[in-house]
Design an enzyme around this catalytic site. Structure first.
Site, PDB file in Angstrom:
ATOM      1  N   TYR A   1      18.927  -3.113 -25.556  1.00  8.25           N
ATOM      2  CA  TYR A   1      18.315  -1.947 -24.914  1.00  8.25           C
ATOM      3  C   TYR A   1      18.011  -0.897 -25.982  1.00  8.25           C
ATOM      4  CZ  TYR A   1      17.784   2.463 -22.473  1.00  8.25           C
ATOM      5  OH  TYR A   1      17.302   3.675 -22.043  1.00  8.25           O
TER       6      TYR A   1
ATOM      7  N   ARG B   1      -5.048   1.036  14.341  1.00  6.79           N
ATOM      8  CA  ARG B   1      -4.755  -0.400  14.281  1.00  6.79           C
ATOM      9  C   ARG B   1      -4.026  -0.798  12.996  1.00  6.79           C
ATOM     10  NH1 ARG B   1     -10.462  -2.891  15.157  1.00  6.79           N
ATOM     11  NH2 ARG B   1      -9.357  -4.801  14.550  1.00  6.79           N
TER      12      ARG B   1
ATOM     13  N   TYR C   1      22.119   8.399 -23.550  1.00  8.52           N
ATOM     14  CA  TYR C   1      22.413   9.336 -22.450  1.00  8.52           C
ATOM     15  C   TYR C   1      23.887   9.712 -22.480  1.00  8.52           C
ATOM     16  CZ  TYR C   1      22.421  11.120 -17.611  1.00  8.52           C
ATOM     17  OH  TYR C   1      22.547  11.904 -16.482  1.00  8.52           O
TER      18      TYR C   1
ATOM     19  N   GLN D   1     -12.890  17.687   9.301  1.00  3.88           N
ATOM     20  CA  GLN D   1     -13.233  17.400  10.696  1.00  3.88           C
ATOM     21  C   GLN D   1     -11.937  17.539  11.498  1.00  3.88           C
ATOM     22  OE1 GLN D   1     -14.402  13.381  11.619  1.00  3.88           O
ATOM     23  NE2 GLN D   1     -15.434  13.954  13.526  1.00  3.88           N
TER      24      GLN D   1
ATOM     25  N   ASN E   1     -10.136  -2.176   9.493  1.00  5.25           N
ATOM     26  CA  ASN E   1      -9.507  -1.494  10.623  1.00  5.25           C
ATOM     27  C   ASN E   1      -8.117  -2.017  10.950  1.00  5.25           C
ATOM     28  OD1 ASN E   1     -11.720   0.355  11.590  1.00  5.25           O
ATOM     29  ND2 ASN E   1     -12.803  -1.603  11.635  1.00  5.25           N
TER      30      ASN E   1
END
Length: 456
Positions: free
Chosen positions: A365, A15, A386, A73, A227
């Site tokens: 930054y 459900r 970078y 199970q 549920n």
């Protein structure tokens, strides 16, 4: 006495209409099954076993930090069959096993402790957690005899007309004497409307053998199982209100609890004030006298005392005492902001250390950097960390002044008491006390606009 827990977490949860196993859906920022595991630990369970089935690997991954064992199970044939799957966990143990469901995260620590004590002090072989509600609907009924003793539990689909009128329901949570449970599991049958092995039938087996069975009534709200997405939202509402109330009782001001989202593991110091729209998640710690203005998200971070935060995002970071953050700042993981610092509007800090009393006021930054104390960053500064392949580190000393629109091309170092001129692109070391100017000299070409035919 030895105490352990088995948690039923093998159901598919059709459900929910989700690829995520039901028990991994989150309530107040934490997976439902992890809520239950954590409560079991707090209540003193020495071992916790999670019974998995549908989506077993996902459930194991989602609970891997909880130091639990697992039982599988393989086919879902009822709650009794689920516990049969955990026989190897139970074999050889003496004492009490608490069996709870992984989709019922509202159970309280104090209720579990009371439940265990009730079971042990009553010398019961089994004890059922129950609730009394006006409309029992699909819940299994707890049938007692004229002396008020538990006789059996009857699933809703198997109730006769008289049993269907009973308002005491089974919460699906139990304590069992381990040896008695193992003996009864061998006697379970599946001759019922569902063709399943019901754990509830163990109660009838124990009663038929002359053993005592107890039942402790608790608030129905604590036993609610999830549920569907609708029930998930209702459970979220209940736990969020409970969490917010706890913080307010401990001295935190929450201006509008209905629009404030605080995870169940968040810690908040007294005299902190939280405005609407804040989302506090994970292992976040907010210390005393903080001011959280509207619409911030703080996750897995430590915010020291007397910090003001406005409309910002802080993730997996540490903010020092007396610092101000925002509005519209983004502090990314592994950042450490010092005391009495200023992280202002539209500033992003990534995996960096910012020293005490340093001001990064706007439109800047800073990534992969180590910044000293007493520095000032002009508007528009960028740490160029970078190169297209690798990230590089920038080191800035104490009492450094970074002029507006400076680019610091990593790896680079700016030493103590140095200055950079506005508009500079810094590519090499700036010595102690120096002024770095890295820009072309201005040239004015007279009459250029008219020559180009651009004059209006």
């Amino acid at each position: 006495m030895y105490k352990c827990a088995a948690i039923l977490a093998a159901g598919e949860g059709k459900r929910m209409k989700s690829e995520t196993p039901k028990v991994l859906h989150k309530v107040c920022g934490k997976e439902m099954v992890n809520h239950v595991i954590d409560i079991m630990r707090k209540a003193g369970m020495e071992d916790v076993n999670v019974i998995v089935g549908k989506g077993a690997e996902k459930v194991k991954e989602g609970t891997k930090t909880r130091n639990v064992s697992y039982s599988l199970q393989e086919v879902q044939l009822g709650t009794g069959h689920a516990v049969m799957s955990a026989k190897s966990f139970l074999n050889g143990k003496n004492g009490t096993v608490a069996i709870f469901t992984g989709d019922a995260p509202l159970i309280k620590e104090e209720t579990v402790k009371k439940f265990l004590s009730f079971h042990e002090e009553g010398s019961f072989k089994a004890t059922i957690l129950t609730s009394v509600i006006e409309e029992p609907a699909h819940y299994g009924r707890v049938i007692r005899n004229t002396q008020g003793e538990v006789e059996k539990i009857v699933e809703a689909k198997d109730c006769n007309p008289e049993e269907a009128k009973v308002k005491e329901i089974n919460a699906g949570m139990y304590c069992f004497d381990i040896e008695a449970l193992l003996n009864s599991l061998d006697k379970l049958k599946n001759n019922n409307a569902q063709g399943e092995y019901y754990l509830t039938d163990v109660i009838g087996i124990l009663k038929s053998e002359g053993f005592k069975v107890g039942a402790m009534i608790t608030d129905f709200e604590e036993t609610i199982g999830v549920n569907s997405r609708i029930e998930l939202a209702e459970t979220e509402r209940i736990l969020r209100n409970r969490t917010n109330r706890k913080h307010m009782e401990n001295g935190v001001t929450i201006i509008d609890p209905n629009s404030t989202y605080i995870g169940s593991d968040v810690e908040i110091g007294r005299d902190t004030i939280i405005y609407p729209g804040n989302v506090l998640e994970g292992k976040t710690v907010i210390m005393e006298n903080c001011m959280l203005y509207p619409n911030s998200r703080i996750a897995d971070s430590i915010i020291e005392a007397n910090v003001d935060i406005q409309s910002s995002v802080i993730v997996e970071s540490h903010v020092g005492e007396g610092t101000t953050v925002g509005p519209f700042a983004y502090i990314r993981p592994e950042s450490i902001i010092g005391k009495h610092a200023r992280i202002g509007d539209f500033v992003e800090i990534k995996k960096s250390t910012i020293g005490d009393n340093t001001k990064v006021s706007h439109l800047t930054y800073i990534g992969d950097a180590e910044v000293g104390s007493g520095c000032n960053f002009g508007c528009g500064t960028v740490v160029v960390n970078y190169d297209g392949k690798k990230k590089h580190k920038t080191v800035i000393g104490d009492n450094v002044f970074i002029g507006c629109n400076t680019n610091l091309v990593s790896p680079v170092e700016v030493k103590d008491n140095a200055y950079t001129a506005a508009g500079s692109t810094i590519t090499s070391e700036v010595p102690n006390g120096a002024l770095a100017v890295a820009r072309a000299r201005q040239v004015n070409i007279e009459g250029w606009v008219e020559k180009k035919g651009l004059k209006k």
